[in-house]
Design a protein around this motif. Structure first.
Motif, PDB file in Angstrom:
ATOM      1  N   SER A  17      13.363  -6.366   7.606  1.00 34.50           N
ATOM      2  CA  SER A  17      12.994  -5.384   6.568  1.00 34.50           C
ATOM      3  C   SER A  17      14.134  -4.433   6.223  1.00 34.50           C
ATOM      4  CB  SER A  17      11.782  -4.565   7.040  1.00 34.50           C
ATOM      5  OG  SER A  17      12.172  -3.709   8.097  1.00 34.50           O
ATOM      6  N   GLY A  63       1.759  -5.357  -2.396  1.00 37.64           N
ATOM      7  CA  GLY A  63       2.259  -4.078  -2.903  1.00 37.64           C
ATOM      8  C   GLY A  63       3.640  -4.247  -3.492  1.00 37.64           C
ATOM      9  N   VAL A  93      -6.053  -5.234   0.891  1.00 36.42           N
ATOM     10  CA  VAL A  93      -7.306  -4.493   1.080  1.00 36.42           C
ATOM     11  C   VAL A  93      -7.792  -3.879  -0.231  1.00 36.42           C
ATOM     12  CG1 VAL A  93      -7.262  -3.875   3.536  1.00 36.42           C
ATOM     13  CG2 VAL A  93      -5.970  -2.493   1.901  1.00 36.42           C
TER      14      VAL A  93
END
Ligand SMILES: NC(=O)c1ccc[n+]([C@@H]2O[C@H](COP(=O)([O-])OP(=O)(O)OC[C@H]3O[C@@H](n4cnc5c(N)ncnc54)[C@H](O)[C@@H]3O)[C@@H](O)[C@H]2O)c1
Length: 350
Positions: free
Chosen positions: A287, A183, A205
């Motif tokens: 992150s 992504g 996915v």
């Protein structure tokens, strides 16, 4: 994170949105270091209680993320729990965001909302129609826009430190890296790591991404294979909960570092990873690049170069927790929590 069943949140506001009827939770876990910050997640849940639990868990993770990153902010989160199968029409979306704005406004600036899963910079502008306390605005409105780039930059900083500890060199040239989730952050990492000479394998996915990934020169594995693929590095860049007793048992990789939030299903999984000889650095450390960059620019007023430089501190933090874990025979999760709690405790004592 905390697993003893006690209530750790400072404030939790749960409300049925008066425009949208949606179940909305704003959880403020901690303001010890400063105003709480955290994204607005719009997602489907089996019940509003599941959404409320998720908000509290994610708010706590934000407290640790900000503290470990050395930011003077606390942790919060907004979750809009839509019933399964809800179709979010533009009208409903607007009503939901105005309801969120109304709830955020009640915190009078002690909680600032940003984007998360299901929301983006444009949505922060819609929230601004009700309250000024949203961040990560679109660039055309003077904001920083999508935070994928600084988040990816922070993951790279973490990877340099992780690679030094595991391979003796920060270079990933010639290393095989599996990126699970192609992504916003995963695709940026794939491009950067490939440019740096790594052999990049990606999975998602969303099968429509396969053609784009292959034409960019990456190998593709199906999502169910991604965590079993032998590699030098695994980068979880999709959803949370990917590291659990079952997946850890089949991992074949010495280093796991990625942006996905809440990667382990419980703290005990960090011990399983260490026992298996896999170095895993917690996501609340790795992150943080997006939040560091965006808050330093939009709230702190730094320019691009100065805010980007602050992201690089993640490399030092990862070095510190890996050194401490090695020296003390503990896990990087334990040392990351100690680091964050020390900052939280010190601030509380001042
Ligand atoms: N974007 C940021 O600034 C930022 C900051 C901190 C943390 N994160 C976290 O990093 C992760 C990735 O963020 P993003 O902005 O790239 O999100 P994104 O929505 O752009 O990309 C996530 C990708 O993962 C895929 N995916 C979903 N479930 C999957 C699965 N089971 N296996 C493989 N792929 C799957 C999706 O199809 C999508 O392509 C998320 O967990 C996010 O919460 C992002």
């Amino acid at each position: 994170m905390s697993e003893n069943g006690a209530l750790h949140q400072e404030d939790v506001l749960v409300r049925r949105g008066r425009r949208s009827g949606a179940a909305i939770t704003v959880a403020v876990h901690s303001r010890v270091l400063g105003p709480a910050v955290g994204g607005c997640r719009i997602w489907t849940y089996p019940s509003w209680q599941d959404g409320a639990s998720d908000a509290m868990r994610l708010a706590e993770a934000m407290t640790y993320k900000c503290a470990a990153a050395g930011l003077e902010y606390g942790g919060g989160k907004t979750v809009v729990a839509l019933p399964m199968g809800t179709v979010l029409t533009p009208r409903l979306r607007r009503d939901v965001l105005h309801d969120v704005g109304e709830m955020v406004a009640t915190f009078e600036g002690s909680y600032l909302v940003g984007p998360d899963v299901g929301t983006g910079p444009e949505d922060m502008m819609t929230i601004r129609e009700v309250t000024p306390h949203s961040f990560c605005l679109p660039q055309e409105h003077g904001g920083t826009g999508n935070s994928g780039t600084p988040t990816a930059r922070g993951v790279q900083a973490a990877l340099r430190a992780g690679a030094r500890h595991v391979f003796g060199s920060e270079s990933l040239s010639g290393r095989r890296v599996v990126i699970a989730g192609y992504g916003s952050v995963g695709s940026r990492l794939a491009a950067d790591l490939s440019r740096a000479g790594a052999t990049v394998v990606v999975s998602d996915v969303d099968g429509r991404k396969q053609a784009a990934a292959e034409s960019a020169g990456y190998s593709w594995v199906e999502p169910e294979q991604a965590l079993r693929t032998a590699a030098d590095v695994l980068v979880p860049a999709a959803v949370g909960g990917v590291l659990n007793p079952e997946t850890v048992a089949t991992l074949d990789v010495p280093l796991v570092i990625g942006p996905a939030n809440n990667q382990v299903t419980s703290n005990a999984v960090a011990d399983l990873l260490a026992d298996a000889g896999t170095v895993w650095v917690p996501d609340f450390v790795t992150s943080a690049g997006g939040v560091i960059y965006v808050l330093n620019r939009e709230v702190g007023g730094l320019d691009h170069d100065d805010a980007a430089a602050r992201v690089e501190v993640i490399e030092e933090t990862v070095d510190q927790v890996l050194d401490a874990a090695r020296a003390g025979g503990t896990t990087p999760l334990h040392e990351s929590m100690v680091l964050a709690e020390r900052r939280l405790g010190t601030a509380g004592a001042e």
